[in-house]
Design a protein around this motif. Structure first.
Motif, PDB file in Angstrom:
ATOM      1  N   GLU A  46       0.819  -1.219   0.000  1.00 49.51           N
ATOM      2  CA  GLU A  46       0.000   0.000   0.000  1.00 49.51           C
ATOM      3  C   GLU A  46       0.851   1.266   0.000  1.00 49.51           C
ATOM      4  N   GLY A  84       0.806   3.649  -4.383  1.00 51.69           N
ATOM      5  CA  GLY A  84       0.267   5.004  -4.474  1.00 51.69           C
ATOM      6  C   GLY A  84       0.941   5.852  -5.534  1.00 51.69           C
ATOM      7  N   TRP A 135      -5.335  -1.582 -11.092  1.00 46.60           N
ATOM      8  CA  TRP A 135      -5.083  -0.544 -10.087  1.00 46.60           C
ATOM      9  C   TRP A 135      -5.179   0.854 -10.689  1.00 46.60           C
ATOM     10  N   VAL A 178      -8.537   1.589  -0.314  1.00 44.40           N
ATOM     11  CA  VAL A 178      -8.765   3.019  -0.611  1.00 44.40           C
ATOM     12  C   VAL A 178      -9.830   3.165  -1.691  1.00 44.40           C
ATOM     13  N   SER A 179     -10.463   4.330  -1.696  1.00 48.40           N
ATOM     14  CA  SER A 179     -11.437   4.640  -2.742  1.00 48.40           C
ATOM     15  C   SER A 179     -10.735   5.123  -3.988  1.00 48.40           C
ATOM     16  N   PRO A 180     -11.284   4.867  -5.147  1.00 49.67           N
ATOM     17  CA  PRO A 180     -10.732   5.519  -6.344  1.00 49.67           C
ATOM     18  C   PRO A 180     -11.125   6.997  -6.322  1.00 49.67           C
ATOM     19  N   ARG A 181     -10.500   7.780  -7.181  1.00 53.03           N
ATOM     20  CA  ARG A 181     -10.921   9.177  -7.315  1.00 53.03           C
ATOM     21  C   ARG A 181     -11.444   9.368  -8.734  1.00 53.03           C
ATOM     22  N   TRP A 189     -10.807  12.620 -10.804  1.00 48.91           N
ATOM     23  CA  TRP A 189      -9.485  13.232 -10.834  1.00 48.91           C
ATOM     24  C   TRP A 189      -8.937  13.387 -12.257  1.00 48.91           C
TER      25      TRP A 189
END
Lengths: 472, 472
Positions: free
Chosen positions: B156, B160, B360, B395-398, B401
């Motif tokens: 993780e 990122g 991902w 985690v959430s996607p954005r 963005w």
């Protein structure tokens, strides 16, 4: 009527190039000198030290849950912080109009005072029926991810997110949020900023043209990176400003450095200088005094605005000392004229929020050589700069990143076929104008400046706003 | 002579729109379906599974010490990783010329095979005396910050930094390094990419115009974000491709889903289907079979290139089954025709590097409704997508963005006054062309496509390269 308009323009220009520079963003512009400069600026801005609570009620304060890291999707990036913004819809044409949004991009300080200080927005808002938005820059004012700037900058895990690319990404996200909140789909956004905020405004238009239709980048030294601008550009303008104000003042300052060094090298010389300059604590090194003076001359040049014209004030002190005064007495008289009579003068003030933040943020290679300005020699030395950074923060700066990410080299060649709708405005007495865009790049990338002439900023803004109405 | 040129063009176009799509970047284009699609693509690309060791010696492999995080200055960001790039200077005009640099932007796979596979660069290099550069996308191939993609994506803290903004920043930094290394100050850079790499090429030109003078964005679905393109754009084109290849094939497929469901709902229905479709392990759910077929039809449409034309192969199987065959026998015949005779068919293959990485990387809202394509209904549901991401990665996607950072909405309005020198090329039979730029935006933001006509890509590239010579 024509005279009135002319008067309005003159006033607007004064506002942009003088008043704004006093109030805009109080840049700590010379990394090496932050604490002193900052201190001096703070002294001058006491009258504006209001919080947003004191603003007229047309200015409403909001907080946006902002993403800490726009470019990483690790666990930490999903941290958020409260970003402050202020809105005035007093003049706005409303949701169903195509009235523009004037978005002020906060720079290296809190935005407490900006709605009152940045007259440009409120002056133009009625004519354009504009929605006014003031956004605070991350890590300043109330928009810190931690309690204070000091805590944020001292935490190696937090200060990493404190940079311009993240800041303009904040503005992008926040502006889209505001457009949605106000159902302002058809409202073109014009971003506006001064000094570092002006850099952000021009960079924002370049990186986010789909969000901002135009930018007013006031006093934005976007060319002070790598070797685009000669190192001594800044101090050359300061020196010219002094020379234009008073040749004798200029020569007195120019001669003073060697005298300070000479006295300091004598036995008890530092004690003598401490007494002569009424320093609050004894000088440990002549550099403390020289640095203090250096900063004072720089700041007064940078903020040489009416009605006080601080360069004239300092030179008034220097030139006005009794005939036959020793050079150092004249220099001291300059301090007293500018700072007022005081029991002592603090040469080591505590850095302010702006000082702390700006020191972390920016690598600008500003320096000067031997005899190329009125100052003592102080070339910018990248290796020393890197050493200092490592010592202070444990990491190296990335001195080429700004030109990698934003460009700047061959700017005219590069941008004449790319980009549009940016006004670069500069006052030529601002030392930072040495690294500003002073020539038109294309018909919609315009440079305007004040020296003796008076460019018609209003029409430029109107052109952008009007074209944007056709546009969306 | 004219015929030869015409032939060259035809060949180039075939290359761009067909061969490249086979070899380019093997995109896992439908996030939901990654493993299967990837598996199928891998089967087809075995012949290219060389490493760079097998390349002709004109292609030299290098490694650049790349910054892990361009947008953060925390301790972790100063980590670096080795980014692989390959250079051929065989045709280059040299340091003192203004010969261009053709920079291929790696996409979601290793670049092992790209110097041989992407004929566009080697074909044009002699005429332009171009330096050829192939850069590997971070986290793929040999350019992972950790040993394998799997390790990087499962960590993780590392995954990122695995995103497009960081990847194009890599390319920016690396290209400046190469310009310096080859003393190529006056060499304009043209970035070139296909599919996801095409998205990167167009975004690169928009974000780094000071580094790349132009871009060829081939088959780049930059409009498949938020709600710019209808969700079912992709599957509509797949369906049209099948309909154009064979109406009966199209109708057979269209009818098959309900039959699969009906049989699956019966007692022992799944065992029956498992036997009928020779699955390697017993089906647990009819969706496994439907998903496998869905992926196969999508992939053959997306890579429907000569000489094999896989859509025709699949339909040949379906239509060619003995008269009176049951619909499911026809469907199975389609599988056999495409995949060959096998003792069993694996409906749950292990995801490849590309599959792991792409899953991902990207939120593309691709789906379809009831009866709007030849497929069963499978609308894109953002909430479910978010749930899946949270479950898988924590985690959430954005999802907004991409449009925040790169734009895409109202692209014609936004870019007609901003930006230049991008060729968007699309083959209209590529399902992703549904989200490509298909109309000219301005005289230097050109859309070219192949359907029956044949656009003159060569001249576009020549225009960009020639203008760049004047330009720098």
């Amino acid at each position: 009527m024509k005279m009135n308009k002319l008067f309005l323009f003159q006033w607007l220009l004064l506002l942009i190039f003088t008043k704004t520079s006093l109030i805009f963003s109080k840049p700590h512009k010379i990394p090496r000198l932050t604490p002193l400069i900052e201190n001096i600026i703070q002294d001058h801005s006491n009258t504006f030290s209001s919080s947003t609570n004191d603003l007229p009620k047309e200015f409403e304060t909001y907080y946006y849950k902002q993403t800490l890291d726009h470019f990483n999707y690790g666990p930490k990036s999903y941290s958020t912080f409260k970003q402050r913004y202020i809105i005035s819809s007093k003049y706005w044409g409303g949701s169903n109009s195509s009235s523009p949004i004037f978005a002020y991009l906060g720079a290296e300080s809190s935005i407490d005072r900006d709605p009152l200080g940045v007259g440009f927005l409120t002056d133009f808002a009625p004519q354009f029926k504009a929605l006014l938005v003031y956004m605070e820059h991350r890590y300043y004012g109330e928009s810190t991810p931690f309690k204070t700037m000091e805590e944020a900058v001292n935490d190696e895990d937090t200060r990493g997110y404190f940079n311009s690319a993240q800041a303009i990404a904040d503005y992008a996200e926040l502006l889209l949020h505001i457009k949605e909140k106000y159902s302002a789909k058809n409202s073109p956004i014009i971003v506006i900023g001064g000094s570092y905020g002006g850099m952000l405004a021009s960079w924002f238009r370049m990186k986010y043209p789909h969000i901002a239709l135009g930018a007013l980048a006031s006093s934005a030294p976007i060319l002070y990176f790598d070797n685009i601008t000669p190192q001594n550009g800044y101090y050359s303008v300061v020196s010219r400003d002094f020379k234009e104000a008073s040749k004798s003042c200029y020569h007195t300052i120019r001669k003073s450095w060697a005298i300070i060094d000479k006295i300091a090298s004598r036995k008890s010389g530092l004690s003598y200088l401490s007494r002569k300059f009424k320093t609050c604590s004894k000088l440990n090194d002549p550099f403390e005094l020289k640095d203090y003076l250096d900063s004072m001359y720089s700041v007064v040049a940078q903020y040489n605005s009416p009605p006080s014209y601080p360069v004239t004030i300092v030179c008034g002190g220097i030139d006005g000392a009794p005939e036959g005064s020793h050079i150092l007495d004249r220099i001291f008289a300059g301090i007293v004229a500018y700072r007022g009579t005081s029991s002592c003068y603090n040469m080591n003030p505590k850095p302010s929020e702006t000082g702390l933040g700006w020191r972390w943020q920016m690598v600008m290679p500003i320096g000067r050589g031997e005899n190329d300005t009125m100052f003592f020699s102080a070339p910018f030395n990248l290796n020393n700069f890197i050493k200092d950074c490592k010592k202070k923060y444990g990491v190296s700066p990335r001195p080429h990143w700004i030109t990698t990410y934003y460009g700047g080299k061959d700017i005219k060649l590069i941008l004449q076929r790319f980009g549009s709708n940016i006004i670069f405005s500069n006052g030529l007495r601002d030392p930072y104008s040495s690294a500003g865009v002073l020539q038109n790049i294309s018909h919609s990338l315009q440079a305007v400046h004040t020296r003796n002439g008076m460019p018609n900023i209003y029409n430029y803004v109107k052109t952008i706003c009007t074209s944007s109405l056709d546009y969306l």
